[in-house]
Design an enzyme around this catalytic site. Structure first.
Site, PDB file in Angstrom:
ATOM      1  N   LYS A   1       0.887  -1.168   0.000  1.00 46.77           N
ATOM      2  CA  LYS A   1       0.000   0.000   0.000  1.00 46.77           C
ATOM      3  C   LYS A   1       0.921   1.212   0.000  1.00 46.77           C
ATOM      4  O   LYS A   1       1.576   1.505   0.994  1.00 46.77           O
ATOM      5  CB  LYS A   1      -0.911   0.004   1.221  1.00 46.77           C
ATOM      6  CG  LYS A   1      -1.735   1.273   1.337  1.00 46.77           C
ATOM      7  CD  LYS A   1      -2.625   1.307   2.563  1.00 46.77           C
ATOM      8  CE  LYS A   1      -3.043   2.742   2.830  1.00 46.77           C
ATOM      9  NZ  LYS A   1      -3.947   2.858   3.973  1.00 46.77           N
TER      10      LYS A   1
ATOM     11  N   ASN B   1      -9.749   1.773   9.090  1.00 42.02           N
ATOM     12  CA  ASN B   1      -9.007   1.477  10.313  1.00 42.02           C
ATOM     13  C   ASN B   1      -9.642   2.189  11.510  1.00 42.02           C
ATOM     14  O   ASN B   1     -10.317   1.599  12.341  1.00 42.02           O
ATOM     15  CB  ASN B   1      -7.532   1.866  10.159  1.00 42.02           C
ATOM     16  CG  ASN B   1      -6.635   1.350  11.272  1.00 42.02           C
ATOM     17  OD1 ASN B   1      -5.462   1.109  11.079  1.00 42.02           O
ATOM     18  ND2 ASN B   1      -7.154   1.119  12.470  1.00 42.02           N
ATOM     19  N   THR B   2      -9.451   3.531  11.550  1.00 40.29           N
ATOM     20  CA  THR B   2      -9.819   4.283  12.750  1.00 40.29           C
ATOM     21  C   THR B   2     -11.308   4.159  13.086  1.00 40.29           C
ATOM     22  O   THR B   2     -11.670   4.087  14.273  1.00 40.29           O
ATOM     23  CB  THR B   2      -9.434   5.769  12.561  1.00 40.29           C
ATOM     24  OG1 THR B   2      -8.119   5.821  12.014  1.00 40.29           O
ATOM     25  CG2 THR B   2      -9.445   6.509  13.874  1.00 40.29           C
TER      26      THR B   2
ATOM     27  N   ALA C   1      -9.668   5.264   3.466  1.00 37.11           N
ATOM     28  CA  ALA C   1      -9.472   6.374   4.414  1.00 37.11           C
ATOM     29  C   ALA C   1     -10.626   7.365   4.472  1.00 37.11           C
ATOM     30  O   ALA C   1     -11.299   7.618   3.473  1.00 37.11           O
ATOM     31  CB  ALA C   1      -8.190   7.151   4.108  1.00 37.11           C
ATOM     32  N   GLY C   2     -10.811   7.886   5.676  1.00 36.33           N
ATOM     33  CA  GLY C   2     -11.744   8.988   5.891  1.00 36.33           C
ATOM     34  C   GLY C   2     -13.154   8.584   6.267  1.00 36.33           C
ATOM     35  O   GLY C   2     -14.006   9.439   6.489  1.00 36.33           O
TER      36      GLY C   2
ATOM     37  N   GLY D   1      -8.397   9.198   8.938  1.00 39.57           N
ATOM     38  CA  GLY D   1      -8.812   9.362  10.327  1.00 39.57           C
ATOM     39  C   GLY D   1      -9.828  10.460  10.567  1.00 39.57           C
ATOM     40  O   GLY D   1     -10.179  10.739  11.708  1.00 39.57           O
TER      41      GLY D   1
END
Lengths: 65, 257
Positions: free
Chosen positions: B95, B205-206, B183-184, B156
């Site tokens: 990645k 993830n977050t 992401a986001g 995040g």
């Protein structure tokens, strides 16, 4: 010989990357290495000479996103 | 769905950082059904064992790993990190992140294209973390990327899909390229929206790791991704400006004066 390992100064006696890593306690560890910003494969470590002032990076697996 | 010839049944790729504990991370991965997890590299001192135990832990989960080049700001840093990751994790997958701006973690798309070319030429299978820009996407494909991972919003930030039009245009321009929103995202409806646009997968993830209950949130995202994919395949209705009665008017009783 004084080298930088992960940003910290270390005095090592041995002059190849493989031997220096052993001296620093990395023996048998799952790590990857770079010297002066260039990747050094595990197989090349015994043939990679170190000089005074070299910057060695030693990394291991970690969590990531 | 396949990435570089690897068939996957789950369309959720999960990050492994920021969980309250390894046990909760393992449960979140299992509950979500994710078959690919992202991992990274960090400096380790000779006396430390952190990286060694994390490696054993990940291997025990039986999932495929996608190492990242998080934190890299130059082509050289990213390329060197990719080489270290390939050796450490024994995978050609990377990645690729080349970050320009520390506030937004916005990709440096110029460095990204350059690093992607260097790595693809060297046998890497590159998953570039990019923006939704069509010209950049085209350059990345030219450079050898066979998967693209545009951001939904800054990493995040939990803002969801910031540029629906741009993401829709990207999907339309590259119908054959596996596209992953990376992401986001903050809530499952964001992931569902990405899948309804026809995206192939979502990387999170977050939103899971920092939820009050990460395991339940992992499940919620998995269900939303499945729902969004089903909805896309079922060909949703196009929005209209005016109402269309759902109840048939033909045969309606004439009850007026």
């Amino acid at each position: 010989m004084r080298i930088l390992v992960n940003g910290d100064q270390h005095d090592v006696k041995l002059r190849t990357l493989a031997l220096a890593l052993e001296e620093l306690g990395y023996r048998d560890k799952k790590i990857a290495t770079a010297v002066n910003g260039r990747f050094v494969a595990a197989a090349q470590r015994p043939d990679t000479p170190l000089s005074d002032g070299d910057r060695v990076e030693v990394v291991a697996p970690m969590q990531g996103g | 769905m396949s990435f570089y010839g690897v068939e996957l049944s789950s369309r959720l790729l999960l990050g492994t950082a920021r969980y309250p504990s390894p046990k909760i991370l393992a449960e979140a991965i299992k509950t979500s059904g994710a078959e690919v997890v992202t991992v990274s590299l960090r400096r380790e001192a000779g006396a430390e064992r952190g990286g060694q135990s994390f490696w054993s832990f990940i291997r025990g989960l039986g999932v495929r790993v996608l190492p990242n080049t998080a934190g890299c700001h130059t082509v050289n840093e990213a390329v060197t990190t990719a080489h270290m990751a390939r050796e450490l994790f024994d995978t050609p997958w990377i990645k690729l992140e080349v970050i320009r701006d520390d506030e937004t973690l916005q990709p440096d798309v110029f460095g990204l294209v350059e690093a992607a070319r260097v790595l693809a030429d060297d046998g890497f299978e590159v998953f570039p973390y990019t923006t939704e820009d069509l010209a950049v996407a085209d350059r990345l494909i030219e450079a050898g990327c066979r998967v693209l991972m545009p951001w939904g919003a800054p990493i995040g930030s939990a803002r969801g899909l910031n540029n629906l039009y741009g993401l829709r245009a990207l999907r339309a321009h590259f119908p054959e390229v596996p596209l992953v929103v990376d992401a986001g995202l903050g809530v499952p409806s964001h992931a569902s929206a990405a899948m309804e646009l026809g995206y192939d997968a979502v990387l999170l993830n977050t939103a899971v790791a920092e939820a009050g209950d990460p395991v339940a949130m992992a499940k919620a995202f998995a269900l939303a991704i499945e729902a969004g994919r089903l909805a896309f395949a079922a060909r949703p209705l196009e929005p209209r400006d005016m109402a269309v009665p759902s109840t048939p008017v033909l045969g309606q009783a004439a009850l007026g004066d």
